[in-house]
Motif scaffolding. Structure first.
Motif, short mmCIF file in Angstrom:
data_model
loop_
_atom_site.label_atom_id
_atom_site.label_comp_id
_atom_site.label_asym_id
_atom_site.label_seq_id
_atom_site.Cartn_x
_atom_site.Cartn_y
_atom_site.Cartn_z
N SER A 194 -38.38 49.61 21.64
CA SER A 194 -38.42 50.02 23.06
C SER A 194 -38.04 48.86 23.98
O SER A 194 -37.32 49.06 24.96
N ASP A 245 -35.33 56.96 23.43
CA ASP A 245 -36.39 56.16 22.83
C ASP A 245 -37.51 57.09 22.37
O ASP A 245 -38.32 57.55 23.18
N GLU A 246 -37.54 57.39 21.10
CA GLU A 246 -38.54 58.31 20.53
C GLU A 246 -38.63 59.58 21.35
O GLU A 246 -39.71 59.99 21.76
MG LIG Z 1 -41.40 52.17 21.20
#
Ligand SMILES: [Mg+2]
Ligand SMILES: Nc1ncnc2c1ncn2[C@@H]1O[C@H](COP(=O)(O)OP(=O)(O)O)[C@@H](O)[C@H]1O
Lengths: 316, 261
Positions: free
Chosen positions: A47, A161-162
């Motif tokens: 991240s 991101d995820e």
């Molecule tokens: Mg992350």
């Protein structure tokens, strides 16, 4: 031509007087139209890497070239041509789904905003929640809304991101299909982080494994996934160990031994393991116990990073 | 600076204002309550004194609201984006600090004008207080200076939010009430103890309210005093504009924009 080149990106955070290195000299480059996966366990620095590429976090050092330009000197233009979605940050809670989308469509100066909003919202199934405040949406709905936001400006680079965390499996599947379709249709580059192996396998062309802020391995997704499909076989012998070893040598299967155990890796149970076991039986080689397991992604990452450390040490 | 982004930010604030009872109360309920309490108290005091103070108290309250709303509201809307963590998406979009500042200033003006309108209407209904009978030229100057200073205060508190996060959010609601007693909103500077007078005369707000009382009493107003207030307010706001852009850059360095609080 590379659409994104990252060189020696580094970020430390001061935590209780000490420095925590979140990203430790990451370099990679992504081609136009490519789907590039960043994989790693929690805290690996995925991240933070993405945040530095979306202008949310400033690196300590390193360079980012996006669309052939220095990112930090052309941030406004780069941001206009990118977008980001994540399951962890939602849109404004006090606004309805539609109000949020209108605001972001205007922020990105989208042409025919309502048309675009409708088209994307239908794909990602948020239309029926248009007039509901974000604070009343389920977490899956909030995430889908964020994905719609991320596609409003037809981004040339999409950071995810995820973005499928917390979605029902079938919805996650649908989201992946749409993203893949978007990539195919528009040639949009996607930088994707996840710790779901299947997801990565399905989506990504190339994968970088991150561990402790470093990229420990980059490769073609297909090859890496194959590597991951290797299974580890462990046999326990109280007799016949010698015979087993010579048979394995004859078969050309590399193995390691520890006490009464012999372990080796195979790619395919049917093609390798079963014929091998047949030979054991034929030669009356007796083992007490057999154990077949698949390394988890986590185990694999850890092994990968240890190897990386080993290599570094031997280099020195 | 791009107008479409400023417009989008304003659209965001508009929706947020309509959807939230808190934000509606800010510009209607609290101002009305203020007028009620101060107005009736003043009427009562008026009854037992000989001096006409209704105009000076209500006149002060209705322009004080510009300082109140225009300094507090921008901070509250920034805080909201931190609370819902949508600040992540805001800063991933190509929004410039200058655009954010302009949008927040417009937000401050609009919301103080709404509160102001509510206040003068209620004052008229309750106490036959007629704002339009005053010297409107003077009032335009007073309000202009207060708005400028309010922006500076709003930017200062917003900078602290970017720098230290939502744990300093209490400042959003409290700062203005620290400034108020020193600004001599309801009483002349001479009513303060000497140590407090020294602080008071430095504040641009004090000069505005001193001249407000002069204007209401029909005396000539001291333009030098207003020029001082104007210059200080402009300087303060310009410095704070610089401070907030530094604070936002610092927030990106410390990872505050993309961090779970
Ligand atoms: Mg992350
Ligand atoms: N804003 C921040 N402040 C302090 N530490 C942070 C911040 N963001 C991330 N970290 C730390 O940096 C490391 C990497 O985090 P992150 O990039 O979120 O990893 P990942 O996304 O791979 O799970 C973690 O140890 C995390 O605690």
């Amino acid at each position: 031509m590379a659409i994104l080149t990252v060189k020696k990106l580094r970020k430390t955070f001061p935590i209780k007087g000490k420095k925590l290195t979140a990203v430790d000299g990451v370099s990679f480059s992504v081609q136009k139209g490519e789907i590039f996966g960043l994989l790693g366990v929690n805290g690996a620095g995925k991240s933070t890497t993405i945040n530095m590429l979306t202008g949310l976090t400033r690196p300590d050092s390193g360079s980012v070239t996006m669309f052939g330009k220095n990112y930090f000197k052309n941030e406004e233009e780069c941001k206009q041509r990118c977008n980001v979605a994540t399951a962890y940050y939602h849109l404004s809670h006090n606004l309805t789904a539609l109000q949020n989308l209108k605001v972001f469509a205007n922020l990105y100066n989208v042409h025919n905003p309502m048309e675009k909003i409708r088209e994307l919202s239908e794909k990602f199934m948020v239309t029926h929640r248009f007039n509901t405040k974000v604070s009343y949406l389920s977490s899956g709905e909030r995430t889908r809304l964020v994905i719609v936001k991320a596609l409003l400006n037809n981004p040339e680079i999409l950071f995810l991101d995820e973005c499928t965390v917390g979605l029902d499996p079938d919805v996650a599947e649908l989201v992946r299909d749409h993203l893949l379709q978007y990539n195919k249709e528009t040639g949009c580059t996607i930088i994707f982080t996840s710790h779901y192996m299947q997801e990565v396998e399905k989506l990504c062309d190339r994968i970088a494994f991150m561990d402790s802020g470093k990229i420990v391995r980059v490769g073609n997704a297909h090859d890496l996934v194959k590597e991951l499909q290797m299974q580890r076989v462990t046999l326990r012998f109280s007799q016949n160990k010698k015979e087993a070893k010579s048979l394995l040598r004859k078969e050309g299967i590399p193995f390691s031994e520890k006490g009464k155990m012999i372990s080796f890796q195979i790619k395919n149970k049917n093609k390798v393991l079963y014929p091998l076991l047949e030979k054991f039986v034929k030669k009356k080689i007796v083992f007490d116990d057999i154990h077949v397991d698949k390394p988890t992604l986590e185990e694999y990452f850890i092994a990968q990073s240890r190897n990386a450390v080993k290599k570094e040490v031997t280099h020195k | 600076m791009r107008w479409h982004r400023i417009r989008a930010l304003l659209q965001n604030y508009y929706y947020a204002s309509l959807n939230s009872l808190d934000r509606i109360f800010d510009v209607i309920y609290w101002p009305i309550l203020d007028i009620f309490i101060w107005g009736f108290m003043t009427l009562y005091i008026q009854g037992i004194s000989e001096f006409n103070i209704l105009n000076s108290i209500l006149g002060a309250i209705v322009i004080w609201v510009f300082l109140w709303r225009a300094s507090q509201d921008p901070v509250v809307y920034i805080l909201e984006s931190f609370w819902s963590r949508s600040v992540y998406h805001l800063f991933a979009a190509p929004v410039k600090v200058s655009e954010l500042m302009v949008a927040l200033s417009i937000l401050g003006i609009v919301r103080s004008l709404i509160a102001f309108t509510v206040m003068i209407s209620v004052s008229f209904l309750l106490y036959q207080f007629n704002f339009f009978a005053f010297n409107l030229g003077h009032f335009a100057m007073f309000i202009g200076i207060l708005l400028l200073f309010a922006w500076g205060v709003g930017l200062l508190i917003s900078s602290l939010v970017f720098r230290f996060g939502t744990r300093v959010q209490v400042l959003a609601w409290s700062t203005i009430w620290i400034i108020q007693p020193f600004s001599c909103v309801f009483y002349p500077v001479s009513a303060l103890p000497v140590w407090a007078q020294k602080i008071a005369v430095l504040l641009p707000t004090t000069h505005v309210f001193e001249q407000l009382r002069a204007s209401l009493a029909g005396n000539t107003i001291n333009y030098g005093s207003l020029v001082y207030a104007l210059v200080v307010s402009v300087l303060f706001t310009v410095i704070m504009a610089f401070v907030i852009s530094r604070a936002i850059e610092k927030a990106k360095k410390s990872g505050r924009i993309a961090k779970a609080e």
